[in-house]
Design an enzyme around this catalytic site. Structure first.
Site, mmCIF file in Angstrom:
data_model
loop_
_atom_site.group_PDB
_atom_site.id
_atom_site.type_symbol
_atom_site.label_atom_id
_atom_site.label_comp_id
_atom_site.label_asym_id
_atom_site.label_seq_id
_atom_site.Cartn_x
_atom_site.Cartn_y
_atom_site.Cartn_z
ATOM 1 N N PHE A 15 4.102 8.979 -6.608
ATOM 2 C CA PHE A 15 5.382 8.177 -6.840
ATOM 3 C C PHE A 15 5.478 7.990 -8.398
ATOM 4 O O PHE A 15 5.930 8.043 -9.422
ATOM 5 C CB PHE A 15 5.715 7.154 -6.010
ATOM 6 C CG PHE A 15 6.496 7.488 -6.517
ATOM 7 C CD1 PHE A 15 8.304 7.208 -7.031
ATOM 8 C CD2 PHE A 15 7.485 5.439 -6.010
ATOM 9 C CE1 PHE A 15 9.227 6.968 -8.139
ATOM 10 C CE2 PHE A 15 8.624 4.309 -6.924
ATOM 11 C CZ PHE A 15 8.848 5.217 -7.668
ATOM 12 N N TYR A 152 -5.028 -2.982 2.809
ATOM 13 C CA TYR A 152 -4.448 -2.430 1.215
ATOM 14 C C TYR A 152 -5.122 -3.758 0.894
ATOM 15 O O TYR A 152 -5.412 -3.254 -0.628
ATOM 16 C CB TYR A 152 -3.301 -2.360 1.996
ATOM 17 C CG TYR A 152 -2.652 -1.854 0.412
ATOM 18 C CD1 TYR A 152 -2.709 -0.919 -1.085
ATOM 19 C CD2 TYR A 152 -0.599 -2.615 -0.037
ATOM 20 C CE1 TYR A 152 -2.280 -0.702 -1.923
ATOM 21 C CE2 TYR A 152 -0.393 -2.552 -0.868
ATOM 22 C CZ TYR A 152 -1.130 -1.429 -2.599
ATOM 23 O OH TYR A 152 -0.044 -0.913 -3.234
ATOM 24 N N LYS A 156 -7.625 -3.683 -2.747
ATOM 25 C CA LYS A 156 -6.843 -3.707 -4.387
ATOM 26 C C LYS A 156 -7.475 -5.484 -4.985
ATOM 27 O O LYS A 156 -8.008 -5.688 -5.709
ATOM 28 C CB LYS A 156 -5.627 -4.136 -4.079
ATOM 29 C CG LYS A 156 -4.655 -2.893 -3.930
ATOM 30 C CD LYS A 156 -4.824 -2.348 -5.180
ATOM 31 C CE LYS A 156 -3.888 -0.753 -4.993
ATOM 32 N NZ LYS A 156 -4.233 0.447 -6.269
#
Length: 322
Positions: A15, A152, A156
């Site tokens: 996206f 996640y 990161k």
């Protein structure tokens, strides 16, 4: 100011990645987009194929790229490759961790070899469910390292640690951006994030599902603003981390009500159980971005959400197949 002429974008069919590639091409850059399409919208890889200077490679960045793909080198590497929505990273937990670890190492190795500047797109999720508000870059976070969202969050956090290690030990030119919630056209209607879910539900006349009481806050940044922040970081010498997000808080319930209004919908709002480790407040302090990058978001909520709703309305036929 640095010129971005030959650019590698990992996660370039995602996206944010797709919008970034489009902006770079418009500014005259040659772009190699690399994506394994595991979380991309159908057909995203072919959206820009007719644009001069664009090349797409279907590949998992967690493994090295073929040397022929790197011919000519790059001056900038944007590392965006990673599942980003809870639906996707809970479906692909190991893949997500590999993207944060091996994928980041691959991107850093390419940047080091080419003498390029690497921009890592980290996330506001490194702050977890924050005990400080708003969140500035000095805050270390409140993250559950073994919770369902940890695949996640920790991917990161590791990616940031690895990026700074390369900078300190190997003098690699790097910048780290912590992106807060980003929204806009081209989001997958089934990606599970708040804005596309509410748009889909409102336009279909379905109940709009708000988790908990809906009073938890979010920072929503229109995709064009997020991309502008990433490019500003790439053109700078600033190492980061730097928050890229909208400092104007909006509750989840207010977001649902605004999207319902913009869609002209009569959908009822239905409260459902909260997700595990769902942060209650999320809002960036953006003084660093303003001072070091000259950046701040420009698109107000009503304008950005109106454009997003309009895009989803135009694609309602495809949405019905989801």
């Amino acid at each position: 100011m640095r010129e971005l002429k030959r650019v590698l974008v990992t996660g370039g069919a995602g996206f944010v990645g797709l919008t970034l590639c489009e902006r770079l091409l418009a500014e005259g850059a040659h772009v190699l987009s690399v994506d394994d399409l595991s979380t991309s919208a159908p057909g995203a890889e072919s959206t820009l194929t007719r644009r001069p200077g664009y090349r797409f490679v279907h590949h998992d960045i967690s493994t090295p790229l073929h040397p022929s793909w790197l011919a000519g080198g790059f001056d900038t590497v944007f590392h965006l490759a990673s599942p980003a929505s809870p639906v996707d990273y809970l479906r692909l937990p190991i893949h997500t961790l590999r993207a944060g670890a091996f994928g980041t190492a691959t991107a850093l190795d390419i940047a080091e070899r080419c003498g390029a500047r690497l921009v890592l797109t980290s996330t506001s999720e490194v702050y977890g469910d924050p005990a400080e508000h708003p969140q500035n870059e000095m805050y270390w976070g409140n993250v559950n390292p073994i919770g369902v969202r940890s695949v996640y969050d920790e991917a990161k956090r590791f990616a940031e640690a690895l990026t700074f290690a390369y900078r300190r030990a190997r003098s690699t030119d790097t910048g780290v951006a912590r992106i807060f919630n980003t929204y806009g056209p081209r989001m997958r209607p089934d990606d599970g994030r708040m804005v596309p879910t509410f748009c889909r539900q409102a336009l279909r006349g379905e109940p709009i599902t708000v988790t908990g009481d809906g009073l938890q806050t979010r920072s929503l940044c229109y995709v064009d603003d997020t991309v502008a922040g990433l490019i500003a970081l790439a053109r700078s010498d600033y190492p980061g981390p730097v928050n890229i997000g909208n400092p104007d808080e909006l509750t989840v319930l207010a977001t649902a009500e605004l999207i319902r209004e913009l869609a002209g919908s009569r959908s009822p709002i239905e409260h459902v159980a909260e997700s595990p480790d769902d942060p209650q407040r999320r809002c960036p302090e953006i003084t660093v971005a303003a001072e070091h990058l000259g950046w701040r978001p420009r698109v107000p909520y009503r304008e950005g959400l109106a454009q997003t709703v309009s895009w989803f309305r135009a694609h309602i036929g495809a949405m019905r197949a989801v």
